[in-house]
Write an enzyme that holds these catalytic residues in place. Structure first.
Site, PDB file in Angstrom:
ATOM      1  N   ASP A  98       4.274   2.897  -5.835  1.00 39.32           N
ATOM      2  CA  ASP A  98       4.545   2.305  -4.530  1.00 39.32           C
ATOM      3  C   ASP A  98       5.953   1.705  -4.518  1.00 39.32           C
ATOM      4  OD1 ASP A  98       3.365   1.400  -1.908  1.00 39.32           O
ATOM      5  OD2 ASP A  98       3.888  -0.562  -2.748  1.00 39.32           O
ATOM      6  N   GLU A 149       7.241   6.692  -4.311  1.00 37.68           N
ATOM      7  CA  GLU A 149       7.434   6.503  -2.875  1.00 37.68           C
ATOM      8  C   GLU A 149       8.800   5.859  -2.665  1.00 37.68           C
ATOM      9  OE1 GLU A 149       5.351   4.104   0.839  1.00 37.68           O
ATOM     10  OE2 GLU A 149       5.628   3.133  -1.101  1.00 37.68           O
TER      11      GLU A 149
END
Length: 540
Positions: A202, A271
């Site tokens: 993330d 990401e």
């Protein structure tokens, strides 16, 4: 049978949002046992892996993206034993298991932060990003939170501000501190030793900040606000030069890659939310010594014209080089593609041709749960909203709840997801699109997407091949060539609702069959009905 250690390269990853996949214990929230019970269905799609959104111990103020224990499962989802059973069953079904790692920030309820905020001298004093106020008491600089307002929160114990790029309850960790980097590498080793096959990282470019805490500059007038947040969000008004995407991050990603190399066959997908995402993707995935692949946001917006798609592919080819993208049409943060791209298209035909697009590109693919069913974005009434990002922005933004509603397994009141009222409501429009309803209908989208995936997995050129765009004279079509081991495969996609024709400027050796699409070729003239694709082998 020789194990494919590079399974991820060209692999298809099925994203599971655990809260909304399957509730096994009747509390209205999905869990690990529920996921395990549905893995046979996932495997039937022909995908290579599953990716689980966060399952770690958390106060759930941002639904697991605020971790309070990196090495345990939240009781809401089950236990470590349940997770081991999930991994074992997935591996029996030849599915790899990837899990989210949310390490740029933690929950403010993590013991690390609770210790760090006590004073400036404790052992974890430097584990988070702290700064003194300006002389007038204001925050140290102009950095903004993606969720609104200043990225700095005053703490009355330390008499300092702490950095939070997201919610105030998600303090940013200080990756300039060696102990922080070691703690997170140890955390990831823990999960690798438990059998996971990889990590979705993330906000992977948010790990480091500039130690000088310089103000970010404004986006120059006339230049696009490119970070990906909605344009009504002030966060997009800055060029994020000092708060994210710092050069020090590359060395940490190399440290992480060395850890991953100790576990052959494991992988990472990052990401990246950045002003210049393709440049960052090239940095982070090139050379084989950092990330394996990076998640691209290019198809997670509203733009999908043939010209836009061609521009995306040209930029990817020109900028990313030997880096490796991971394509997606939907995820847990954006409006589902069947609404965002397909709102004015045929709801049964368009999702299939959109899926054909990303399955034909150089790179890996993420398929979001329910995408194979053609689920539209769900309507969630204001009094049922859960997303902390949505509630203060309603009704300008409806937030992320509409893509996070429960998976629909059958045409019952709760869609077969739970025996009680789920944490988010099931949209009545989804019931007719449930797994059971579509399994019983041979013409349903589910069967067509399953057929397409299985067929694609047997085409080496589409899985592993190099890429170039092709010109087929009709610019309403998207055309490309994939090349592998001496074979060149032409792909032509008609993503419009009208029949399209084009002259093919190359010799066709043989059409490829078995993908489920229809077309016809008269000499070099190709006729493609609405929402259809054409695949053929090119002759020399």
């Amino acid at each position: 049978m020789t194990q494919n250690l590079n399974w991820w390269k060209g692999g298809i990853i099925y994203q599971i949002y655990p809260r909304s996949f399957m509730d096994s214990n009747g509390d209205g929230i999905g869990d690990l046992v529920g996921i395990t019970s549905k893995l046979e269905y996932v495997a039937s799609l022909g995908v290579d892996a599953i990716w689980l959104s966060p399952i770690f111990t958390s106060p759930m103020k941002d639904f697991g993206y605020d971790v309070s224990d990196y090495c345990d499962i939240d009781a809401m989802f089950g236990t470590l034993s349940d997770f081991k059973a999930l991994i074992d069953r997935a591996h029996e079904l030849n599915l790899k298991v990837m899990i989210d790692q949310v390490i740029s920030h933690s929950s403010d309820q993590h013991p690390w932060f609770e210790e760090s905020r006590q004073d400036k001298l404790n052992p974890k004093a430097d584990w988070y990003v702290w700064s003194d106020p300006k002389p007038d008491g204001s925050p140290p600089n102009n950095w903004l939170s993606i969720f609104g307002g200043s990225a700095w929160k005053w703490d009355s114990r330390r008499l300092q501000y702490y950095l939070h790029n997201f919610l105030e309850s998600q303090p940013d960790m200080n990756f300039h501190c060696p102990d922080v980097r070691k703690a997170h590498l140890d955390n990831m080793r823990f999960w690798l030793e438990h059998g996971v096959d990889g990590f979705r990282l993330d906000t992977v470019n948010f790990y480091f900040h500039s130690l000088g805490l310089e103000d970010n500059p404004a986006v120059p007038e006339g230049e696009p606000k490119t970070l990906g947040a909605p344009e009504d969000n002030p966060y997009t008004y800055q060029r994020h030069v000092y708060d994210i995407s710092r050069p020090e991050n590359l060395d940490f990603l190399k440290e992480l890659r060395l850890l991953m190399n100790e576990f052959p066959g494991s992988t990472t997908v990052g990401e990246i939310g950045d002003d210049f995402p393709l440049k960052r993707m090239a940095q982070y995935t090139s050379g084989g010594d950092k990330l394996h692949m990076a998640y691209t946001f290019d198809f997670l917006n509203k733009f999908h014209s043939p010209d836009y798609i061609r521009d995306v592919l040209a930029n990817m080819q020109n900028i990313v080089g030997d880096g490796w993208p991971c394509w997606a049409l939907s995820n847990h943060d954006v409006v589902r593609s069947c609404t965002r791209w397909g709102e004015n298209e045929d709801p049964k035909a368009y999702p299939l041709i959109a899926m054909a697009l990303i399955l034909s590109l150089r790179g890996s693919v993420c398929l979001y749960q329910g995408e194979e069913l053609g689920l539209p974005e769900a309507e969630v009434p204001f009094d049922r909203l859960q997303d902390p990002y949505a509630i203060p922005l309603w009704p300008v933004s409806k937030g992320r709840d509409g893509c996070r509603t429960p998976m629909v397994w059958n045409n019952t009141y709760h869609g077969g997801f739970s025996t009680v009222e789920p944490w988010l409501p099931v949209d009545d429009r989804h019931l007719a699109l449930s797994v059971a309803e579509q399994e019983a209908d041979p013409s349903a989208l589910l069967h067509k997407i399953r057929q397409l995936i299985h067929w694609r997995q047997k085409q080496p050129a589409l899985v592993n091949g190099e890429f170039e765009q092709a010109d087929v004279s009709n610019h309403d079509l998207v055309a490309l060539i994939r090349s592998y081991d001496g074979q060149r495969v032409l792909v032509v996609l008609n993503m419009t609702g009208q029949t399209q024709a084009a002259e093919l400027p190359m010799n066709i050796s043989q059409p490829l069959e078995g993908h489920g699409f229809s077309s016809s070729v008269d000499g070099k003239r190709l006729i493609l009905p609405a929402y259809q694709a054409y695949y053929s082998v090119l002759s020399e």
